[in-house]
Motif scaffolding. Structure first.
Motif, short mmCIF file in Angstrom:
data_model
loop_
_atom_site.label_atom_id
_atom_site.label_comp_id
_atom_site.label_asym_id
_atom_site.label_seq_id
_atom_site.Cartn_x
_atom_site.Cartn_y
_atom_site.Cartn_z
N CYS A 182 0.83 -1.21 0.00
CA CYS A 182 0.00 0.00 0.00
C CYS A 182 0.87 1.26 0.00
O CYS A 182 0.51 2.27 -0.64
CB CYS A 182 -0.92 0.00 1.22
N THR A 183 1.98 1.21 0.70
CA THR A 183 2.91 2.34 0.70
C THR A 183 3.46 2.58 -0.70
O THR A 183 3.53 3.73 -1.18
CB THR A 183 4.07 2.08 1.67
N SER A 184 3.83 1.51 -1.39
CA SER A 184 4.33 1.64 -2.77
C SER A 184 3.25 2.20 -3.69
O SER A 184 3.55 3.01 -4.59
CB SER A 184 4.80 0.28 -3.29
N LEU A 185 2.00 1.81 -3.46
CA LEU A 185 0.89 2.33 -4.28
C LEU A 185 0.72 3.83 -4.09
O LEU A 185 0.53 4.58 -5.05
CB LEU A 185 -0.40 1.59 -3.91
N ILE A 187 3.03 5.95 -3.16
CA ILE A 187 4.18 6.62 -3.76
C ILE A 187 4.05 6.69 -5.28
O ILE A 187 4.41 7.67 -5.91
CB ILE A 187 5.48 5.89 -3.35
N THR A 188 3.48 5.65 -5.88
CA THR A 188 3.34 5.59 -7.34
C THR A 188 2.42 6.68 -7.86
O THR A 188 2.68 7.31 -8.89
CB THR A 188 2.83 4.22 -7.78
N PHE A 189 1.32 6.94 -7.16
CA PHE A 189 0.29 7.86 -7.65
C PHE A 189 0.31 9.23 -6.96
O PHE A 189 -0.54 10.06 -7.24
CB PHE A 189 -1.10 7.23 -7.49
N ILE A 192 4.78 14.45 -7.11
CA ILE A 192 6.21 14.20 -7.12
C ILE A 192 6.93 14.85 -5.95
O ILE A 192 7.85 14.26 -5.35
CB ILE A 192 6.83 14.65 -8.47
N VAL A 195 5.97 12.92 -2.79
CA VAL A 195 6.59 11.60 -2.86
C VAL A 195 8.08 11.69 -2.52
O VAL A 195 8.63 10.82 -1.82
CB VAL A 195 6.38 10.97 -4.25
N SER A 196 8.75 12.73 -3.00
CA SER A 196 10.17 12.90 -2.68
C SER A 196 10.38 13.03 -1.18
O SER A 196 11.30 12.44 -0.60
CB SER A 196 10.72 14.14 -3.40
N LEU A 199 9.84 9.59 0.38
CA LEU A 199 10.94 8.66 0.13
C LEU A 199 12.13 8.94 1.04
O LEU A 199 12.79 8.01 1.52
CB LEU A 199 11.36 8.73 -1.34
#
Length: 351
Positions: A182-185, A187-189, A192, A195-196, A199
């Motif tokens: 879910c965390t990756s999801l 970050i994907t959407f 930017i 998300v930076s 990360l």
């Protein structure tokens, strides 16, 4: 006939119902770790683009005049809080890992393995990505809430006429995998810029930490670290197995649930402060066990100092190895911890 010297020290309180039995090596080991930690912290504070002599660092911390009057600002405002946060985060993660290994009776258990850190990370990333306008004041609350929900899910899904340690571990791995996905999801959407930010936080870093983070972390450690020591004897009993623990009068589910909450509080507060610094909760108990043995009265404080030293040293290495490029301390612990985890898997392959 020469009397037999027992390898144990017994500490009792006349005013509190406390009694601790620790190995005679524990005080000496704790002293050695404390000295090593102080040396690393002074060394880390003295290093940087503006180098400061270690003696001046010690003078400034003690409030004594230094060679350069500007040293005080660099030391006390810019560098010392960061080093202290690194140490405190390491102690919290180490004690959380020691508790998890105790209540699951599994040497591979740790907050990052059973989903607690993943739950905290998911909640924090969701706050950063979905609600970027909210102040960072809410980040520790979100991380702790995520860790608590993950722990409750693990405990609830693992319940079947009791919470068997192996079920806690296996369900925790599954919950952690779902939270990471879910965390990756997110970050994907996500945006930017947000998300930076997320990360960097997920990599595990104490960059830019101030006295505000130190003050926010201290109450959590001040409450739950003594609580973990108070129930150290129960951890010893739980390690003997559920049947023996019941026969000795220990309320297994009550103690296991209380210790799990303690683990959640320590790991959630640490993750909220510095992000997901992996493998500290896994490695610290093993290294401490080699130094002082398995009794939790001595194992818990030893693991705490090992974890604090580990993160403080990882932060220094991250700043110095590839300077001026700075690596998050979570990257350093992952580089060291991943091979150690594989080694533990190999060593316990027939367990």
């Amino acid at each position: 006939m020469k009397p037999i010297e027992l390898p144990w020290l017994v500490i009792r309180s006349s005013s509190w119902p406390l009694s601790f039995k620790i190995n005679r090596r524990v005080p000496l080991v704790l002293l050695g770790l404390a000295v090593a930690t102080l040396l690393v912290m002074v060394w880390s504070v003295s290093y940087g683009e503006y180098p400061i002599a270690p003696l001046d660092v010690i003078k400034s911390i003690l409030g004594l005049p230094t060679t350069n009057p500007d040293d005080g600002f660099v030391i006390n405002t810019l560098r010392l809080p960061r080093v202290i946060v690194a140490f405190l985060v390491g102690t919290g993660l180490a004690i959380a890992g020691t508790i998890l290994q105790g209540i699951t009776r599994n040497p591979l258990a740790a907050p990052e393995i059973v989903g607690i850190e993943a739950g905290a990370g998911l909640a924090a990333v969701a706050l950063i990505v979905l609600f970027p306008a909210l102040p960072l004041f809410f980040l520790p609350i979100a991380a702790f809430t995520g860790a608590l929900i993950a722990a409750l899910l693990v405990y609830g899904l693992a319940w079947e006429r009791g919470s068997a340690p192996i079920r806690l571990l296996l369900v925790g791995v599954g919950v952690g995998a779902i939270a990471s996905a879910c965390t990756s999801l997110l970050i994907t959407f996500g945006n930017i810029e947000d998300v930076s930010h997320a990360l960097v936080w997920l990599a595990g870093s104490v960059y830019g930490r101030t006295w505000e983070q130190v003050r926010a972390l201290l109450p959590w450690l001040g409450v739950f670290m003594p609580l973990s020591l108070f129930y150290a004897r129960d951890l010893n009993t739980l390690n003997l197995g559920d049947e023996i623990a019941r026969s000795l009068g220990v309320s297994i589910e009550w103690r296991r649930g209380l210790l799990l909450i303690t683990c959640v509080a320590l790991s959630g507060a640490s993750v909220a402060t510095a992000g997901t610094i992996r493998f500290v909760g896994l490695m610290s108990p093993h290294l401490a066990r080699q130094l002082v043995g398995p009794a939790h009265e001595g194992l818990l404080p030893t693991a705490a100092l090992v974890g604090g030293l580990m993160v403080a040293l990882a932060d220094f290495l991250g700043r110095s190895l590839f300077a001026p490029i700075e690596l998050p301390c979570g990257v350093i612990t992952a580089v060291v911890g991943a091979p150690y985890f594989l080694y533990l898997l190999y060593r316990n392959r027939n367990a």
